[in-house]
Design an enzyme around this catalytic site. Structure first.
Site, mmCIF file in Angstrom:
data_model
loop_
_atom_site.group_PDB
_atom_site.id
_atom_site.type_symbol
_atom_site.label_atom_id
_atom_site.label_comp_id
_atom_site.label_asym_id
_atom_site.label_seq_id
_atom_site.Cartn_x
_atom_site.Cartn_y
_atom_site.Cartn_z
ATOM 1 N N LYS A 1 -11.288 -3.886 -3.979
ATOM 2 C CA LYS A 1 -11.909 -2.527 -4.320
ATOM 3 C C LYS A 1 -11.173 -1.627 -5.078
ATOM 4 O O LYS A 1 -11.327 -0.839 -5.603
ATOM 5 C CB LYS A 1 -12.549 -1.978 -3.206
ATOM 6 C CG LYS A 1 -11.567 -1.871 -1.923
ATOM 7 C CD LYS A 1 -12.172 -1.308 -0.790
ATOM 8 C CE LYS A 1 -11.272 -1.096 0.489
ATOM 9 N NZ LYS A 1 -11.335 -1.833 1.462
ATOM 10 N N LYS B 1 0.734 -1.440 -0.180
ATOM 11 C CA LYS B 1 -0.108 -0.184 -0.042
ATOM 12 C C LYS B 1 0.826 1.350 -0.053
ATOM 13 O O LYS B 1 0.344 2.404 -0.647
ATOM 14 C CB LYS B 1 -0.972 -0.008 1.148
ATOM 15 C CG LYS B 1 -1.992 -0.880 1.088
ATOM 16 C CD LYS B 1 -3.177 -0.652 2.114
ATOM 17 C CE LYS B 1 -4.319 -1.536 2.149
ATOM 18 N NZ LYS B 1 -5.297 -1.344 3.536
ATOM 19 N N LYS C 1 -5.658 -10.706 -6.565
ATOM 20 C CA LYS C 1 -6.677 -10.707 -5.753
ATOM 21 C C LYS C 1 -7.871 -9.836 -5.855
ATOM 22 O O LYS C 1 -7.603 -8.607 -6.345
ATOM 23 C CB LYS C 1 -6.397 -10.841 -4.090
ATOM 24 C CG LYS C 1 -6.108 -9.453 -3.626
ATOM 25 C CD LYS C 1 -5.885 -9.661 -2.188
ATOM 26 C CE LYS C 1 -5.803 -8.269 -1.682
ATOM 27 N NZ LYS C 1 -5.726 -7.889 -0.040
HETATM 28 P P1 TYM Z 1 -10.338 -5.793 4.844
HETATM 29 O O1 TYM Z 1 -11.832 -5.003 4.909
HETATM 30 O O2 TYM Z 1 -9.489 -5.351 3.784
HETATM 31 O O3 TYM Z 1 -10.915 -7.111 4.490
HETATM 32 C C1 TYM Z 1 -11.995 -7.664 4.887
HETATM 33 C C2 TYM Z 1 -11.937 -9.564 4.840
HETATM 34 O O4 TYM Z 1 -12.228 -9.836 3.554
HETATM 35 C C3 TYM Z 1 -11.021 -10.772 3.140
HETATM 36 N N1 TYM Z 1 -10.813 -10.405 1.822
HETATM 37 C C4 TYM Z 1 -10.630 -11.502 0.939
HETATM 38 N N2 TYM Z 1 -10.718 -12.847 1.184
HETATM 39 C C5 TYM Z 1 -10.635 -13.812 -0.155
HETATM 40 N N3 TYM Z 1 -10.369 -13.214 -1.412
HETATM 41 C C6 TYM Z 1 -10.152 -11.896 -1.659
HETATM 42 N N4 TYM Z 1 -9.917 -11.278 -2.989
HETATM 43 C C7 TYM Z 1 -10.281 -10.896 -0.260
HETATM 44 N N5 TYM Z 1 -10.294 -9.502 -0.217
HETATM 45 C C8 TYM Z 1 -10.609 -9.523 0.916
HETATM 46 C C9 TYM Z 1 -9.899 -10.239 3.963
HETATM 47 O O5 TYM Z 1 -8.939 -11.030 4.225
HETATM 48 C C10 TYM Z 1 -10.510 -9.798 5.257
HETATM 49 O O6 TYM Z 1 -10.893 -11.034 6.080
HETATM 50 N N6 TYM Z 1 -7.342 -5.953 8.221
HETATM 51 C C11 TYM Z 1 -8.640 -6.628 8.208
HETATM 52 C C12 TYM Z 1 -9.598 -5.910 8.756
HETATM 53 C C13 TYM Z 1 -9.514 -6.225 10.314
HETATM 54 C C14 TYM Z 1 -9.639 -7.356 11.099
HETATM 55 C C15 TYM Z 1 -9.446 -7.021 12.450
HETATM 56 C C16 TYM Z 1 -9.923 -8.384 10.794
HETATM 57 C C17 TYM Z 1 -9.227 -5.184 11.336
HETATM 58 N N7 TYM Z 1 -8.907 -5.736 12.505
HETATM 59 C C18 TYM Z 1 -9.381 -7.940 13.345
HETATM 60 C C19 TYM Z 1 -9.675 -9.877 11.658
HETATM 61 C C20 TYM Z 1 -9.640 -9.392 12.569
HETATM 62 C C21 TYM Z 1 -8.985 -6.594 6.524
HETATM 63 O O7 TYM Z 1 -8.158 -7.093 5.726
HETATM 64 O O8 TYM Z 1 -10.116 -5.893 6.224
#
Ligand code: TYM
Length: 332
Positions: free
Chosen positions: A198, A112, A195
């Site tokens: 968004k 990022k 992957k």
């Molecule tokens: P975020 O919002 O980026 O993603 C949310 C969840 O979606 C999953 N994900 C995917 N899984 C499979 N294939 C994909 N292409 C794909 N894109 C996104 C992410 O792995 C995630 O599970 N950092 C976390 C948010 C967070 C969190 C936490 C999660 C903050 N605190 C505590 C668990 C526990 C995240 O990636 O958000």
């Protein structure tokens, strides 16, 4: 009952199929057997710049999508991260036992920040994984259902928990990741080696939960595949077809081998057409329900307030123990 914690960032107009299959489906699945805590992580969302009014709307929209997908506020604790101050407070303490080098090795930060350029990157983005560790450790979490891209952040969380425990005495549960194989990584439909995200280069590769069904179907029918004809699971040689099979298998629960047999001798067009029906069939009720829930923001806010109260009580208990262990003078 094992404690399950997970969260998603409220930073777009809709969750996407990767969020849904990589995480949300498992949140719902686990709900009956565990003590589930699901969070809309707005503190994380501001690590990249957000329009304030849009952030507020998207926080409600994200919560509505959790509910529409089947998160039950009676069985799960559903809340907004910024409603529970202990998250930011614990993150500060954990930041003081996180190595600078250790945090610098986080690949998501490297990716990022490289995209933003050194001058635009913030300290908040750098400490993102420390806040994520705080989220998880506040609740004595056993299991964290996430996509594969969060594996390294989970490892850091485990390391920080272990380090704190050995330095200050047994305080935190060391959590495990919950990442089922098929849904671990959903790929972009136009660029099946990247992957689904968004921030994808092309909109055509991204399936949004809140898109019109016709648009979703069209995107699946125009997914990039390869020049062969056989429908076979082989992520290295056939990333496009393998991604479609993973999506199919995860939604329907059909083993990949059964899908290969079912499509033996048939063309890519058949697979795409039938998968389009499967995906639309799964997402359409979620979309409709989300818009219904958004029609009553007061009820949504009430659900989130109840969740915040439940979460805060547990989080404050952990934080008090942490403050005591590190030697902060108790306020009287
Ligand atoms: P975020 O919002 O980026 O993603 C949310 C969840 O979606 C999953 N994900 C995917 N899984 C499979 N294939 C994909 N292409 C794909 N894109 C996104 C992410 O792995 C995630 O599970 N950092 C976390 C948010 C967070 C969190 C936490 C999660 C903050 N605190 C505590 C668990 C526990 C995240 O990636 O958000």
């Amino acid at each position: 009952r094992p404690v399950v914690f997970s969260g998603m960032q409220p930073s777009s107009d809709s969750l996407h199929l990767g969020n849904y299959l990589g995480a949300l489906v498992n949140w719902v699945k686990l709900q009956d057997e565990v003590d589930p805590i699901y969070c809309v992580v707005d503190l994380h969302a501001i690590t990249v710049s957000q329009d304030p009014a849009e952030l507020r709307a998207s926080t409600r929209r994200t919560a509505a999508q959790y509910l529409a997908a089947g998160v039950d506020p009676l069985r799960s604790t559903l809340f907004v991260q910024s409603h529970v101050p202990a998250h930011a407070e614990l993150a500060w303490v954990l930041g003081t036992i996180t190595g600078f080098g250790e945090a610098s090795r986080m690949t998501q930060f490297k990716d990022k920040s490289a995209k933003q350029g050194a001058d635009a990157t913030t300290v908040g983005l750098f400490t993102y994984p420390v806040l994520m560790a705080a989220d998880i450790l506040l609740y004595g979490t056993d299991l964290v259902p996430v996509g594969d891209d969060q594996r390294q952040h989970l490892e850091l969380t485990r390391d920080l928990a272990g380090r704190f425990n050995s330095r200050f005495g047994e305080t935190f549960t060391v959590p495990e990741a919950y990442i089922p194989k098929e849904s671990a990584r959903i790929y972009d439909l136009q660029e099946p080696t990247a992957k689904m995200s968004k921030s994808a280069a092309s909109d055509a590769g991204l399936i949004r939960l809140l898109d019109e069904p016709a648009r979703t179907a069209k995107k699946i029918k125009s997914a990039v595949t390869d020049t062969e004809r056989d429908i076979r699971y082989d992520p290295a040689a056939k990333p496009g077809i393998s991604n479609l099979l993973d999506i199919y298998a995860t939604i329907t629960g059909t083993p990949i081998a059964d899908l290969e047999a079912q499509y033996a001798g048939r063309g890519y067009g058949d697979l795409k057409k039938e998968l389009a029906d499967v995906v639309v069939g799964a997402l359409e009720p979620i979309r409709t329900r989300t818009f219904e829930l958004l029609d009553d923001p007061a009820e949504l806010d009430r659900i989130l307030a109840v969740g915040a109260d439940k979460a805060a009580e547990r989080a404050e208990r952990t934080l008090a123990t942490v403050y005591e262990r590190v030697g902060f003078l108790r306020r009287r």
